[in-house]
Write an enzyme that holds these catalytic residues in place. Structure first.
Site, PDB file in Angstrom:
ATOM      1  N   HIS A 161      -5.458  60.736 113.254  1.00 24.69           N
ATOM      2  CA  HIS A 161      -6.201  59.859 113.480  1.00 24.69           C
ATOM      3  C   HIS A 161      -7.187  59.413 112.465  1.00 24.69           C
ATOM      4  O   HIS A 161      -7.929  58.572 112.401  1.00 24.69           O
ATOM      5  CB  HIS A 161      -7.097  60.224 114.643  1.00 24.69           C
ATOM      6  CG  HIS A 161      -6.676  60.693 115.909  1.00 24.69           C
ATOM      7  ND1 HIS A 161      -5.895  59.657 116.840  1.00 24.69           N
ATOM      8  CD2 HIS A 161      -6.546  61.805 116.501  1.00 24.69           C
ATOM      9  CE1 HIS A 161      -5.367  60.363 117.821  1.00 24.69           C
ATOM     10  NE2 HIS A 161      -5.766  61.569 117.745  1.00 24.69           N
ATOM     11  N   ASP A 197       2.756  62.906 119.607  1.00 21.25           N
ATOM     12  CA  ASP A 197       1.490  63.233 120.204  1.00 21.25           C
ATOM     13  C   ASP A 197       0.900  62.486 121.415  1.00 21.25           C
ATOM     14  O   ASP A 197       1.393  61.172 121.286  1.00 21.25           O
ATOM     15  CB  ASP A 197       0.455  63.250 118.949  1.00 21.25           C
ATOM     16  CG  ASP A 197      -0.995  63.801 119.399  1.00 21.25           C
ATOM     17  OD1 ASP A 197      -1.202  65.130 118.914  1.00 21.25           O
ATOM     18  OD2 ASP A 197      -1.543  63.371 120.157  1.00 21.25           O
ATOM     19  N   HIS A 199      -1.822  61.297 121.985  1.00 23.92           N
ATOM     20  CA  HIS A 199      -2.853  60.111 121.496  1.00 23.92           C
ATOM     21  C   HIS A 199      -2.150  59.313 120.606  1.00 23.92           C
ATOM     22  O   HIS A 199      -1.385  59.737 119.678  1.00 23.92           O
ATOM     23  CB  HIS A 199      -4.052  60.747 120.820  1.00 23.92           C
ATOM     24  CG  HIS A 199      -4.694  61.783 121.743  1.00 23.92           C
ATOM     25  ND1 HIS A 199      -4.347  63.254 121.975  1.00 23.92           N
ATOM     26  CD2 HIS A 199      -5.703  61.804 122.669  1.00 23.92           C
ATOM     27  CE1 HIS A 199      -5.305  63.693 123.005  1.00 23.92           C
ATOM     28  NE2 HIS A 199      -5.907  62.978 123.137  1.00 23.92           N
ATOM     29  N   ASP A 284       0.357  67.986 123.156  1.00 21.57           N
ATOM     30  CA  ASP A 284      -0.871  67.625 123.958  1.00 21.57           C
ATOM     31  C   ASP A 284      -0.234  66.670 125.217  1.00 21.57           C
ATOM     32  O   ASP A 284      -1.000  66.398 126.159  1.00 21.57           O
ATOM     33  CB  ASP A 284      -2.168  66.999 123.334  1.00 21.57           C
ATOM     34  CG  ASP A 284      -1.835  66.107 122.192  1.00 21.57           C
ATOM     35  OD1 ASP A 284      -0.807  65.705 122.259  1.00 21.57           O
ATOM     36  OD2 ASP A 284      -2.942  65.784 121.674  1.00 21.57           O
TER      37      ASP A 284
END
Length: 345
Positions: A161, A197, A199, A284
């Site tokens: 991120h 991931d 996200h 995740d």
């Protein structure tokens, strides 16, 4: 497969986490790394100690002023009157401020708002050292991949991120982006990123947005309902032809739909003609995660590892999310087993 880590990760012990208006316990804790090391141990793999990344290497991806902020933020924050235990922004510059020439001041409060994207990246006394250590693990793994082998980096904190000059979402240094730059410098003409991931890998997308030599592919939950909220949509194709591919998934999808989307990402990487691959690996997407937007099983991760390994590209795997410490070690073992079986077939 050689694996790498840096034990300074344990110095990063974030506490602050804001979720739906409530301050909660942060999920990105040292126990994550311990669980992942147990997963490696179950395969007979002992991670080797990597040296911290040098400032010169960090500057191949990150802005110097941002790195200076990150290195000194905890100290500068502690000098404030009535300072809390961690550096957390209470204001970020709005588009209107930026349009009217807004710039940060010398105050650490101002610089925190400028250099962080959200409140999910608290900075404590050990954050800089842990982040530079995680970056070093990614670079050590990339060195193996530059020699034509595969490697895994147990990176904590994670990194995907992080933009060139902005932390966010538990991430401070973009480990995957550093691995890409290392591979490019070592002679790989084209490098692909395959981020699985749950996200969106928004920081990595941002860093390589205008690069024709790097393809970023991200398979993640629908950002209309999930972090990072504003980007990660299929319409974001990059600043160059075929430079970026987002594969957002509806909430609740499981193995079959998720793996079909993974196949689409793999097909794009084959068309791109990558010489090497970086895989930001998050668990995740697991059905057992506390935020469980997706419902991928352990078998799904094993199949994903096999599909990625079957590509036959020198592959650098960098650890990203996955916060259920009871299962992430086993998921890592399943993924690496699938990957290894495919590469040895």
């Amino acid at each position: 497969m050689r694996t790498f880590h840096n034990i300074s990760e344990a110095l990063h012990t974030p506490r602050f986490f804001l979720m739906r208006g409530a301050v909660r316990q942060n999920y990105e804790v040292p126990a994550r790394a311990a669980a992942l090391r147990e997963g490696l141990a179950s395969l007979g793999l002992a991670p080797e100690a990597a040296l911290p990344a040098s400032l010169a290497t960090l500057l191949t991806v990150h802005d110097g002023a941002y790195l200076d902020f990150l290195a000194n933020a905890a100290k500068d924050w502690a000098a404030l009157p009535e300072a809390g235990p961690e550096v957390v922004a209470n204001i970020h510059p709005s588009p209107e401020m930026l349009a009217q020439g807004g710039v940060p001041s010398a105050s650490v409060i101002s610089r925190t708002g400028w250099f962080t994207a959200d409140c999910a990246c608290p900075i404590g006394p050990g954050t800089w050292e842990a982040s530079v250590g995680a970056a070093g693990a990614a670079l050590a793994a990339a060195g193996e991949v530059a020699a034509g082998r595969n490697a895994y980096a147990l990176c904590r904190p994670p990194g995907h991120h992080t933009y060139a000059a902005r932390a966010g979402g538990h991430c401070y240094i973009n480990n995957a982006a550093l691995a890409v730059e290392h591979l490019r410098a070592a002679g790989a003409a084209r490098v692909a990123v395959l981020d699985i991931d749950s996200h969106h890998g928004n920081g990595t997308q941002g860093i390589f947005w205008d690069r024709a030599d790097v393809l970023t592919v991200s398979l993640h939950a629908d950002p209309g309902r999930y972090y990072p909220w504003f980007v990660g949509h299929a319409r974001e194709t990059g600043g160059t032809p075929d430079g970026n591919l987002n594969l957002p998934q509806d909430f609740g999808v499981g193995d079959d739909v998720w793996l079909a989307a993974l196949d689409d990402g793999i097909a794009a990487i084959r068309r791109f003609g990558a010489d090497a691959l970086v895989v930001p690996l998050g668990f995740d997407a697991s059905e057992d995660e506390p935020l469980a937007a997706l419902k991928v099983t352990a078998d799904g991760f094993a199949r994903a590892g096999a599909a990625i390994g079957a590509m036959g590209l020198p592959t650098c795997i960098t650890q990203e999310g996955g916060y259920n410490v009871d299962v992430i070690g086993g998921l890592l073992a399943r993924f690496l087993t699938g990957f290894g079986d495919a590469t040895s077939a």
